[in-house]
Scaffold this motif. Sequence first.
Motif, short mmCIF file in Angstrom:
data_model
loop_
_atom_site.label_atom_id
_atom_site.label_comp_id
_atom_site.label_asym_id
_atom_site.label_seq_id
_atom_site.Cartn_x
_atom_site.Cartn_y
_atom_site.Cartn_z
N LEU A 79 0.85 -1.19 0.00
CA LEU A 79 0.00 0.00 0.00
C LEU A 79 0.88 1.24 0.00
O LEU A 79 1.78 1.38 0.83
CB LEU A 79 -0.91 0.01 1.24
CG LEU A 79 -1.76 1.27 1.48
CD1 LEU A 79 -2.78 1.44 0.38
CD2 LEU A 79 -2.44 1.19 2.84
N ALA A 80 0.61 2.17 -0.93
CA ALA A 80 1.40 3.39 -1.05
C ALA A 80 0.54 4.61 -0.76
O ALA A 80 -0.55 4.75 -1.32
CB ALA A 80 1.99 3.49 -2.45
N ASP A 81 1.05 5.48 0.10
CA ASP A 81 0.49 6.82 0.30
C ASP A 81 1.57 7.81 -0.12
O ASP A 81 2.72 7.71 0.34
CB ASP A 81 0.10 7.05 1.75
CG ASP A 81 -1.04 6.15 2.19
OD1 ASP A 81 -2.18 6.39 1.76
OD2 ASP A 81 -0.78 5.19 2.95
N TRP A 83 2.94 11.86 -0.87
CA TRP A 83 2.86 13.29 -0.64
C TRP A 83 3.88 14.00 -1.53
O TRP A 83 4.98 13.47 -1.77
CB TRP A 83 3.17 13.64 0.81
CG TRP A 83 2.12 13.27 1.80
CD1 TRP A 83 1.16 14.08 2.32
CD2 TRP A 83 1.93 12.00 2.43
NE1 TRP A 83 0.37 13.40 3.21
CE2 TRP A 83 0.82 12.11 3.31
CE3 TRP A 83 2.57 10.77 2.32
CZ2 TRP A 83 0.36 11.05 4.07
CZ3 TRP A 83 2.11 9.72 3.08
CH2 TRP A 83 1.03 9.85 3.94
N ARG A 88 -0.92 15.86 0.09
CA ARG A 88 -1.23 14.48 -0.29
C ARG A 88 -1.56 14.39 -1.78
O ARG A 88 -2.42 15.12 -2.29
CB ARG A 88 -2.40 13.97 0.53
CG ARG A 88 -2.68 12.49 0.36
CD ARG A 88 -3.84 12.04 1.26
NE ARG A 88 -4.07 10.61 1.14
CZ ARG A 88 -3.44 9.68 1.82
NH1 ARG A 88 -2.51 10.04 2.69
NH2 ARG A 88 -3.69 8.40 1.65
N SER A 91 -3.25 7.70 -2.90
CA SER A 91 -2.81 6.39 -2.41
C SER A 91 -3.21 5.32 -3.41
O SER A 91 -4.11 5.50 -4.23
CB SER A 91 -3.42 6.09 -1.03
OG SER A 91 -4.82 5.99 -1.12
N GLU A 93 -3.47 0.85 -3.58
CA GLU A 93 -3.33 -0.46 -2.96
C GLU A 93 -3.24 -1.51 -4.05
O GLU A 93 -4.08 -1.56 -4.94
CB GLU A 93 -4.55 -0.74 -2.07
CG GLU A 93 -4.48 -2.04 -1.31
CD GLU A 93 -5.69 -2.26 -0.41
OE1 GLU A 93 -5.85 -3.41 0.06
OE2 GLU A 93 -6.46 -1.30 -0.18
N VAL A 117 6.88 8.91 0.37
CA VAL A 117 6.03 7.76 0.09
C VAL A 117 6.02 6.86 1.33
O VAL A 117 7.06 6.38 1.77
CB VAL A 117 6.55 6.95 -1.12
CG1 VAL A 117 5.60 5.77 -1.40
CG2 VAL A 117 6.68 7.83 -2.35
N ARG A 118 4.82 6.68 1.86
CA ARG A 118 4.63 5.77 2.99
C ARG A 118 4.22 4.40 2.42
O ARG A 118 3.25 4.29 1.67
CB ARG A 118 3.55 6.28 3.93
CG ARG A 118 3.21 5.35 5.11
CD ARG A 118 2.05 5.95 5.90
NE ARG A 118 1.67 5.14 7.05
CZ ARG A 118 0.73 4.19 7.04
NH1 ARG A 118 0.08 3.92 5.91
NH2 ARG A 118 0.44 3.52 8.14
#
Length: 916
Positions: A79-81, A83, A88, A91, A93, A117-118
């Motif tokens: 999963l990528a979030d 910014w 933001r 995201s 998935e 990138v989270r």
Amino acid sequence: MLSLNGTWQLLVDRENKGIEERWFDSIRFEAQPAPVPGVIQQVFPGYHGVAWYWKTIDDDCDCSAGERTLLRFGAVDYLADVWVNSKRAGSFEGGETPFEFDITELWAAEGGNLLAVRVLNPTNEPIDGIVLGQVPHRNKNEVASAGGDFNHGGIKGHVDLRTVPAVYVTNVFVQPEMNTGTVKITTTVSNSLGAATAAALQGAVARTDGSGDTIQADRIILNAECGESVHEMTVTIPNPRLWRLEDPYLYQLTIEIQTAGQRPHRQAVRFGFKDFRIVDGFFHLNGKRIFLKSTHTMNATPVTMNVQTLSDHLRKDMFYLKAAGFNAVRFIAGVASPEQLDLCDEIGLLVFEETMANWCLNFTSDPKYPTLPYSEEVGKRYDHSNIEMIKRDRNHPCIAAWSLLNETYDGPVFERAVAFLPTLRRYDASRLVLLNSGRFDFRFSIGSASNPGGDAWEYCWGIEAPDAPTLKFDRPSAEGSGEFHYYPPTPQSAETNSFLRYMGNGTKPVYLSEYGIGSLFNVINEWRHFEQAQARTDLEDASWLQEQSESLYADWKRLGLEDAYPFPEDMLRDSQRLNARQRTFGFNLIRSNPRLCGYNLTGMLDHGMCGEGMWTFWREWKPTMFDAVSDGFAPLKWCLFVDAMHGYCGREITVEAVLATEDALAPGAYPARFKVFGPTGTVWEKAVSFTVPESMPFAVPVMKETIRIDGLQGSYTFAANLERGGAPSGGAVKFQMTDPKAYPLSNGQVTLWGIDQSVENWLAGRGLNCVPLQAGEGPNQEVIIVGNPVDASNEETWMLLKQRMKNGAAVLFADPMLFIDNESAIQWLPLTNKGTCKRIKESIYHKECVANRHVVFDGLQGPGILDMDVYGQVISHEIFLGQDTPYETICAGFNTGHYRIPRGYEVESVNRSLSD
């Protein structure tokens, strides 16, 4: 376009506090340099959970008025979030397919820009409600085990930044029809102008043979609506050149869109004219029947798990397959890389593709979480994963089939796959679709395949029919299954061999979609490659190999096997060499069966940190394996059999020949000659004439005869020669003959406890006086043979046996089952550390028994690995573990890379021990 590949900064977020603490505002000082593409575990070995990547971009990427800036990721697992400059972007998935964000409003035209990138790499414990087993993950295991996939995640695909006009092409889908030459082109257009606008859309088809000549073109005027709109056009290619295995011809389509005041935007895709389907149970390519020759890969790579960074491993895999005679490759529960698909398009290699959602979804191998509650969210992830794969890869002519599941039992995930077909057909109606490899659902009233253009599951193979019964679990696929996975016990029995030769008789054809025998995993050579590459020793795969290598070296020395081979790695290479011969025998069984429509060999390489492949983890062919495989898949091949591979002079043996022909010989009569050749030359010869019938089956029986060999003992060869019309491979098979008269009769007495009457009769026939174990004094130098007596729990008999041992008797335990779950037997062993006895399931993953230099093997094969062709069913599946180092090792069994053994390695020994 600006590539953002290279060095990023990476930090793990163990407490999942990064969003709350606004880690997207700046790079944390603790962050470490990390490669992109890559995985988190390259930098933080053994960590799984949340991690953050950062990249500062100082390069100019200015947009002209009205243009858009797009940020594209090839794949982020899972999963990528994202910014951009603390804002933001969005995201996604998924884990293995591309996505992009329009970041025009977030991008700073002057000065630097910061990307954050989270990444969530799921674990067995929920993180933000996400659990590893409930997301597409193939067979990733949080606790590593051989045969599985190390859990991993990160930014695994290329990252690019590009500018496009306000009206641009986002997707092109090409649907060529080989019979008519028509090419239907579906183009998706994005318009960010804020209002609908007129645009010119042009499609031009050109050759890819170097000329660049445009063959056909079309141009339409369209109204590009705000947001996305879909537009179609059709061109016709006269007399199209087909995409074939031996001539994979490609065309290139260039789509261009232009609006007033905007620069044009182009997108090019390659395509080919091809039709692949099942007809009467057999695979057909462009209307011609073919025997499918496939293998599967998990795209495993050293250090990076399955991201190609250290070498061209993933490309090399495809070249190896083509050179060895394969015509297909299966990407098992994980999509191919775009570069691999481009290569398969170019070299003519069919692709069966699956996503990570297609195996182990809603299941984990962790014993704490064997099954997980199914939810609609899990089902949506399954659908999304498959849709994204199809949208990404549907233009590639190499794609032969979409495969929806692997070894999935009946339940909600299976039902989801069955119901997914209409959805799939909205995205691609031109491909074959396969339901569930291995058919572990056992519901054969549902067909295994849907041909191109079909909207239902068809009854193509095995016993599939509307009224077919639901069968029991077996072999591991159920007998009668049309798509079959088969991993029989090793060494293979006569029953196993017969089953492979005749499966499909009385039913529709069968696709043997998994079968194979592996070797030991060469942990020493693999570890040396990590050292050679100067890789970190704390990497999960590197440390796994180092641990097994060091344990093997220590046990090799501890058990006194230095004289069996020069070095322990020579034993591992010998296992690989013997494995090539075992593969040859397997090919003979399979290619001699005319009811098999194809064979998918397990497996391509030693992925999963086990020895199941044709080549190693570091992409080195195993010794003699290339010859075995290329011979096994030859279009015209002799399949020769000798029953038994170890016979006795003066007794009958049966020799048999079948000619496997992939439509290589035209119907008609052909002459052949056969010989048995031994230590004195030819001892038997026969000429035959056989006929290839008009139906042209994949295998033609040629000769079967029972003969008697009265010659010298030694090595013999059964050889075949086609005297006219073709040049088959595989024209010889070696076997051993032993002269029972060469072994003198014994004399003396043996004491028996729990020995079958048939064995006692055989001993007596060898001149031995057999007496039962009973109270009293035994003779000097007494030999006692113990089987599995019915009174095995009788303490008085065990006390008597132990006293005889103390008095100097030699005791041979002939049946290891005596010690399985029998504390009475284990406790009487004359050892301080008595260990345990257990049965190890051996099939594709198996041990090798290594004979030491010892009088026991005088006149027999040894020292070294006991050859399965010689010893066969004598090799036991029961092993002793945890015992004292023996006084004298006779034979030791080694397992490396075995999926049922913690950390993959174990050793057991057959030995002489001193009494207490």
